[in-house]
Every structure is written in structure tokens, then in C-alpha cells.
Design a protein around this motif. Sequence first.
Motif, mmCIF file in Angstrom:
data_model
loop_
_atom_site.group_PDB
_atom_site.id
_atom_site.type_symbol
_atom_site.label_atom_id
_atom_site.label_comp_id
_atom_site.label_asym_id
_atom_site.label_seq_id
_atom_site.Cartn_x
_atom_site.Cartn_y
_atom_site.Cartn_z
ATOM 1 N N TYR A 152 0.853 -1.178 0.000
ATOM 2 C CA TYR A 152 0.000 0.000 0.000
ATOM 3 C C TYR A 152 0.894 1.235 0.000
ATOM 4 C CZ TYR A 152 1.128 -0.003 5.006
ATOM 5 O OH TYR A 152 1.784 0.009 6.205
ATOM 6 N N THR A 153 0.281 2.396 -0.127
ATOM 7 C CA THR A 153 1.025 3.652 0.011
ATOM 8 C C THR A 153 0.458 4.408 1.205
ATOM 9 O OG1 THR A 153 -0.457 4.783 -1.523
ATOM 10 C CG2 THR A 153 1.585 3.883 -2.447
ATOM 11 N N THR A 154 1.321 5.173 1.825
ATOM 12 C CA THR A 154 0.917 6.059 2.901
ATOM 13 C C THR A 154 1.650 7.382 2.675
ATOM 14 O OG1 THR A 154 0.617 6.261 5.301
ATOM 15 C CG2 THR A 154 2.674 5.222 4.546
ATOM 16 N N THR A 155 1.710 8.231 3.683
ATOM 17 C CA THR A 155 2.297 9.546 3.481
ATOM 18 C C THR A 155 3.461 9.788 4.435
ATOM 19 O OG1 THR A 155 0.097 10.323 2.880
ATOM 20 C CG2 THR A 155 1.755 12.000 3.315
ATOM 21 N N TRP A 156 4.578 10.230 3.882
ATOM 22 C CA TRP A 156 5.737 10.692 4.654
ATOM 23 C C TRP A 156 5.640 12.207 4.694
ATOM 24 C CZ3 TRP A 156 9.748 8.548 7.269
ATOM 25 C CH2 TRP A 156 10.807 9.400 7.618
ATOM 26 N N PHE A 157 6.139 12.805 5.747
ATOM 27 C CA PHE A 157 6.161 14.264 5.780
ATOM 28 C C PHE A 157 7.476 14.761 6.357
ATOM 29 C CE2 PHE A 157 5.050 13.511 10.174
ATOM 30 C CZ PHE A 157 5.686 14.537 10.849
ATOM 31 N N ASP A 158 7.862 15.942 5.941
ATOM 32 C CA ASP A 158 8.932 16.723 6.550
ATOM 33 C C ASP A 158 8.321 18.071 6.888
ATOM 34 O OD1 ASP A 158 11.552 15.315 6.438
ATOM 35 O OD2 ASP A 158 11.156 15.288 4.280
ATOM 36 N N THR A 159 8.603 18.558 8.093
ATOM 37 C CA THR A 159 8.175 19.905 8.490
ATOM 38 C C THR A 159 9.406 20.664 8.957
ATOM 39 O OG1 THR A 159 5.958 19.186 9.143
ATOM 40 C CG2 THR A 159 6.740 21.262 10.069
ATOM 41 N N TRP A 160 9.545 21.872 8.464
ATOM 42 C CA TRP A 160 10.653 22.737 8.873
ATOM 43 C C TRP A 160 10.115 24.029 9.461
ATOM 44 C CZ3 TRP A 160 10.826 20.203 4.083
ATOM 45 C CH2 TRP A 160 11.840 19.248 3.954
ATOM 46 N N ARG A 161 10.812 24.523 10.498
ATOM 47 C CA ARG A 161 10.572 25.872 11.010
ATOM 48 C C ARG A 161 11.626 26.752 10.342
ATOM 49 N NH1 ARG A 161 7.833 27.296 15.070
ATOM 50 N NH2 ARG A 161 8.082 25.354 16.238
ATOM 51 N N ILE A 162 11.184 27.772 9.640
ATOM 52 C CA ILE A 162 12.089 28.650 8.914
ATOM 53 C C ILE A 162 12.313 29.911 9.745
ATOM 54 C CG2 ILE A 162 12.545 29.851 6.736
ATOM 55 C CD1 ILE A 162 12.115 26.765 6.439
ATOM 56 N N VAL A 163 13.583 30.204 10.038
ATOM 57 C CA VAL A 163 13.960 31.390 10.814
ATOM 58 C C VAL A 163 15.050 32.123 10.038
ATOM 59 C CG1 VAL A 163 14.958 32.212 12.986
ATOM 60 C CG2 VAL A 163 13.405 30.249 13.007
ATOM 61 N N ASP A 164 14.820 33.394 9.756
ATOM 62 C CA ASP A 164 15.792 34.221 9.025
ATOM 63 C C ASP A 164 16.245 33.572 7.717
ATOM 64 O OD1 ASP A 164 15.690 36.180 11.036
ATOM 65 O OD2 ASP A 164 17.267 35.167 12.196
ATOM 66 N N GLY A 165 15.291 32.994 6.980
ATOM 67 C CA GLY A 165 15.576 32.455 5.653
ATOM 68 C C GLY A 165 16.240 31.088 5.626
ATOM 69 N N LYS A 166 16.336 30.414 6.796
ATOM 70 C CA LYS A 166 16.940 29.075 6.836
ATOM 71 C C LYS A 166 16.086 28.165 7.719
ATOM 72 C CE LYS A 166 21.712 30.508 6.161
ATOM 73 N NZ LYS A 166 23.101 30.298 6.581
#
Length: 177
Positions: A152-166
Motif C-alpha cells: 500500500y502507500t501512505t504519506t511521509w512528511f517533513d516539516t521545517w521551522r524557517i527562521v531568518d531564511g533558513k
Amino acid sequence: MKKQIYRFKKNQVLGAMMALTLATLSIILTPNSYAQEPVVGADNAEALFSSSDAKLHANKQVAYHIVKDLLEAGHWELADKYLSRRYLQHNPYALSGLDGVVKYFVDIRKVQAIPIPEKMTKPVVAVIAEGDLVTVMYPLPVRDKTTKQLLYTTTWFDTWRIVDGKADEHWDSALKN
């Protein structure tokens, strides 16, 4: 009349038993045929990394280059363009800090750089930006460990907090096995 009522109740019970048996057999005989829709990438992943809001657009572009230049093409020598020095890491395999995450990909995972593609090749389901957070969702195929058959397929995620353009902080769905 009593005979007809008895036959009616008997037929009701037999019908219910047959329905229960058929339902049970359908579950037992088809364990991999769930009603799940496969998770697929968007037709135009590039478009998902833009926004009419200038701040959200800038944050999405940081995530875009992390995915395309670092994760997809393996150019970890460019990491300081997109990741902060302190880069807090919530993946259980990589250390925090710019040096820690670069070490993970270069020394532990032995990622080899390839030419940075003009456009992403990795399928992306959605990109969601709110405030200083950007989440990128990808299809994740799950395969049988012995036959490698797609289950089957499921979902992977990446979440980033961006501070001062990075990217300054990162979360994903990695689990330690």
C-alpha cells in the motif's frame, strides 16, 4: 400459522448466519484488498512551493531547495545555504546542528551527490505553509519485506521551522526500528 412463523424465524436466522459467514470469508480471503486510495504526487510539484504571500513563498522556497538540492541531489556542501547552524533535529537518527545532519547524510547514509535537477523528480502530495512552518508531504510506498511487493502507500512528511531564511528546526515521521 405457528408453522409459518417458525419457518420465517428459521429463515431469518439462516440468512443472518450466511451473511455473517460471507462477510467473515471476504475479510479472511482478501486481507490486502482494503478500500484505501493510493497516495500519489501532484501533477506539478513545483507549483506547490509558491505562495502569493511573500513570506510564505520565501519559506516554501527554502523547503523546495532542501528537498531538491539536498535530499534529492545530495549536495550537502550547500546545506549552510538552507539550514541554520543550530538546526534542531527531531528525526531519531540524525543529530541536531548543521554538522550533525550533514554527517548523517554524508558519513552514515553515504549519500552521493548527483547533478541538481532543473525540476524536482521526487513526487510531492502537498506543501502547507503557515507562519514559520512549512510541511512537505510525499507518497511513501510500503513493501513486503521478503517479496518487495507493494502492499500500500501512505504519506511521509517533513516539516521545517524557517527562521531568518533558513530551516532552524525539523520534524518528520521517522521511527526507530
